[in-house]
Design an enzyme around this catalytic site. Sequence first.
Site, PDB file in Angstrom:
ATOM      1  N   ARG A  87      -3.887  -4.345  -2.667  1.00  0.00           N
ATOM      2  CA  ARG A  87      -2.723  -4.154  -1.346  1.00  0.00           C
ATOM      3  C   ARG A  87      -1.980  -5.233  -1.408  1.00  0.00           C
ATOM      4  O   ARG A  87      -1.671  -5.794  -0.070  1.00  0.00           O
ATOM      5  CB  ARG A  87      -3.863  -4.073  -0.161  1.00  0.00           C
ATOM      6  CG  ARG A  87      -4.805  -2.620  -0.370  1.00  0.00           C
ATOM      7  CD  ARG A  87      -5.445  -2.322   0.827  1.00  0.00           C
ATOM      8  NE  ARG A  87      -6.205  -0.963   0.480  1.00  0.00           N
ATOM      9  CZ  ARG A  87      -7.114  -0.866  -0.215  1.00  0.00           C
ATOM     10  NH1 ARG A  87      -7.822  -1.833  -1.003  1.00  0.00           N
ATOM     11  NH2 ARG A  87      -7.786   0.259  -0.346  1.00  0.00           N
ATOM     12  N   GLY A  88      -1.684  -6.049  -2.461  1.00  0.00           N
ATOM     13  CA  GLY A  88      -0.764  -7.162  -2.355  1.00  0.00           C
ATOM     14  C   GLY A  88      -1.378  -8.482  -2.101  1.00  0.00           C
ATOM     15  O   GLY A  88      -0.698  -9.478  -2.236  1.00  0.00           O
ATOM     16  N   SER A 147      -0.939 -10.448  -5.056  1.00  0.00           N
ATOM     17  CA  SER A 147       0.287 -10.410  -6.020  1.00  0.00           C
ATOM     18  C   SER A 147       0.772 -11.482  -6.181  1.00  0.00           C
ATOM     19  O   SER A 147       1.975 -11.484  -7.190  1.00  0.00           O
ATOM     20  CB  SER A 147       1.258  -9.085  -5.252  1.00  0.00           C
ATOM     21  OG  SER A 147       1.678  -9.688  -3.936  1.00  0.00           O
ATOM     22  N   GLY A 148       0.795 -12.437  -5.523  1.00  0.00           N
ATOM     23  CA  GLY A 148       1.451 -13.685  -5.513  1.00  0.00           C
ATOM     24  C   GLY A 148       2.621 -13.764  -4.550  1.00  0.00           C
ATOM     25  O   GLY A 148       3.373 -14.658  -4.348  1.00  0.00           O
ATOM     26  N   TYR A 190      -1.469  11.210   2.835  1.00  0.00           N
ATOM     27  CA  TYR A 190      -0.400  10.386   2.989  1.00  0.00           C
ATOM     28  C   TYR A 190       0.818  10.646   3.654  1.00  0.00           C
ATOM     29  O   TYR A 190       1.555  11.296   3.043  1.00  0.00           O
ATOM     30  CB  TYR A 190      -0.124   9.934   1.381  1.00  0.00           C
ATOM     31  CG  TYR A 190      -1.180   9.304   0.430  1.00  0.00           C
ATOM     32  CD1 TYR A 190      -2.159   8.943   1.090  1.00  0.00           C
ATOM     33  CD2 TYR A 190      -0.805   8.920  -0.896  1.00  0.00           C
ATOM     34  CE1 TYR A 190      -3.231   8.389   0.308  1.00  0.00           C
ATOM     35  CE2 TYR A 190      -1.842   8.700  -1.792  1.00  0.00           C
ATOM     36  CZ  TYR A 190      -3.169   8.217  -1.147  1.00  0.00           C
ATOM     37  OH  TYR A 190      -4.163   7.665  -1.986  1.00  0.00           O
ATOM     38  N   LEU A 244      -3.825  -4.918  -7.189  1.00  0.00           N
ATOM     39  CA  LEU A 244      -3.468  -6.235  -6.552  1.00  0.00           C
ATOM     40  C   LEU A 244      -3.990  -6.398  -5.134  1.00  0.00           C
ATOM     41  O   LEU A 244      -3.626  -7.154  -4.368  1.00  0.00           O
ATOM     42  CB  LEU A 244      -1.745  -6.115  -6.658  1.00  0.00           C
ATOM     43  CG  LEU A 244      -1.077  -5.979  -7.914  1.00  0.00           C
ATOM     44  CD1 LEU A 244       0.123  -6.026  -7.588  1.00  0.00           C
ATOM     45  CD2 LEU A 244      -1.464  -7.227  -8.716  1.00  0.00           C
TER      46      LEU A 244
END
Length: 331
Positions: free
Chosen positions: A208-209, A212-213, A56, A206
């Site tokens: 990767r978002g 997530s909303g 990473y 989620l």
Amino acid sequence: MDYVSLGKTGPSVSALGLGCMGMSGMYGPADRAESIATIHAALEAGVTLLDTGDFYGMGHNEMLIGEALKGGKRDKAILSVKFGALRDAAGNWSGYDSRPKAIRNFLAYSLQRLGVDHIDVYRPSRLDPDVPIEDTIGAIADMVKAGYVRHIGLSEVGPETIRRAATVHPISDLQIEYSLISRGIEDEILPTCRALGIGITAYGVLSRGLISGHWQKGAAGKGDFRAMSPRFQEGNVDKNLALVEALRQIAESKGVSVAQIAIAWVAAQGKDIVPLVGARRRDRLAEALASRDVHLSADDRAVIERVVPRDAAAGARYPEAQLAHMDSERG
């Protein structure tokens, strides 16, 4: 915070973990000071499980975590580290290496970057097709005996590989994507892990978002994985965001956020499943932590799964070239 055993042989960890990948640029630029503040806030809230990979940010993420753990905070954390993914100077991916001598090298560098004398859970990031899993696990087992590693985990592998690995050394957990719209593990992988007493650390809860909303179409910029992720592409993203809006109605009826209900759904699938949330900021962390107060009944889960059916997502969870190298995707 509640705490659970990571499988029948693993350490006690918080029932919600913090995935730190996004703090090192995989989703676009991140703020270093805010990232460290988020790790500190997680530890103060009782989150013990911190997940990272030596690739990473080509070591950036481990050094970031190492900095965050200074000042006596190491004892508050259970460090989960993935190794083996190879990258070049331009950040491109070039395969996997799980040879025993490479593992010893990767581990030495991770210990240095993290500033620790041992790693709590060490795992190959993917199956190296050129190295038998028995050789990989055997090499990590030697590091367990030497005191540099406490527990051995796996990541994104299928049932046969899981069973073979478990014959060499106890496996604490399998790290794998699991969410409302990524439920492939339910067929064979999850039952195999449960039969062997292996826990699940679920990343991508989620997506990767996406669920997530908070995600808005076209928000992925340069250097953001989502710019090439199939589920975020034109032709798919609108269909997927429609699922999010349907989920939002359920969330609002319960007085919670979309992200909270999505995380709570994963947590409700069993105490052997620990959701990893990829919060990069304290406000997103606070939202995720509040999901622990969302209790879903069997009827609630049935409604959620009716609104977001198992195979409703448009697009694969990774680009085809990456899926081809994932043992967990082989039927």
